[in-house]
Design a protein around this motif. Structure first.
Motif: not given
Length: 266
Positions: A60, A93, A95, A113, A117, A119, A266
């Motif tokens: 990512y 990352y 995000h 995502t 990743s 979250k 999420c």
């Protein structure tokens, strides 16, 4: 960057899965308990688990580090006190960085995502940052601050492991978990904790039993005698303290009022 050992990781996952299977049924009869232990061990030995199976995934996009966000004022200057499990120098990352910036502006977030990743960090770090800011301002009194809801006990348990690392050096923030596995008495709860987390030390600011949570919940006046903190609970049904327990995780942050200004799904 540390390298992943797939063999050691697989063994750790199998061990965790085996401990989880033991939590599904707890026979009171000693013969049945021994038979269950033998059956689970035999199933593991016969290959009920597979792997390791490796899959290459593209990385990512990376953004700023936590240290840089502290320097910019996006995160509070005392956020580094939670660095027990946070690599402050490692880039986030993109995000995750965007989520932290928007949360700092008081905006709502939806994080969507891929697997692995980060979250959780996208919504957990803003919560902890807000707590740190309240503590620094002397406003960290009793009160619920946030709820994290998960559909499975396993996900709630995973969250607790993160909180133990992040909050182990922050005794004025308490947390806990409320699921169908949460035991009534402190003694039984400690026994389950030691069974599910072999070799892992307890932290004093984690509430383990239902008795503890009911006696001194986040909004209980008794907490005014202590420093405020985080309370986490997980459950599915008609509510966390009555009816059929839910399989969700809720994190309650103790502070001045039970307002929740941000919700992240999420």
């Amino acid at each position: 960057m540390s390298k992943l050992d797939p063999i050691a990781t697989t063994r750790a996952m199998v061990d965790a899965y085996q401990r989880y299977l033991h939590t599904l049924i707890e026979p009171r009869d000693t013969k049945l308990a021994r038979a269950l232990d033998a059956a689970i061990a035999a199933a593991i030995q016969d290959g009920v688990t597979k792997g390791p199976i490796l899959e290459a995934t593209p990385p990512y996009a990376q953004g700023r580090s936590l240290r840089e966000l502290i320097g910019e004022g996006v995160l509070h200057s005392e956020f580094a006190t939670l660095a027990g499990g946070l690599p402050l120098e490692r880039p986030l990352y993109v995000h995750q960085e965007q989520a932290l910036r928007r949360a700092a502006q008081g905006r709502n977030l939806v994080v969507a995502t891929g697997t692995g990743s980060g979250k959780t960090e996208s919504f957990l770090l803003p919560i902890l940052n807000h707590l740190v800011a309240e503590r620094a301002a002397g406003a960290l009194g009793p009160g619920v601050r946030a709820l994290l809801l998960y559909p499975m006990n396993a996900l709630a348990n995973d969250q607790m492991k993160r909180l133990r690392v992040l909050l182990r050096d922050v005794p004025d923030i308490t947390f806990g978990r409320y699921t169908g596995d949460t035991k009534q008495t402190h003694r039984d709860a400690v026994s389950v904790f030691e069974q599910q987390n072999p070799g892992e030390p307890r932290v004093p600011n984690e509430l383990l039993s239902r008795d503890e949570m009911r006696k001194t919940p986040p909004t209980h006046p008794a907490h005014q005698l202590r420093n405020a903190g985080v309370f986490a609970a997980a459950s599915v049904g008609h509510g966390p303290l009555r009816g059929r327990p839910r399989r969700q995780l809720a994190i309650h942050r103790r502070g001045r009022s039970p307002r929740i200004r941000r919700r992240t799904w999420c």
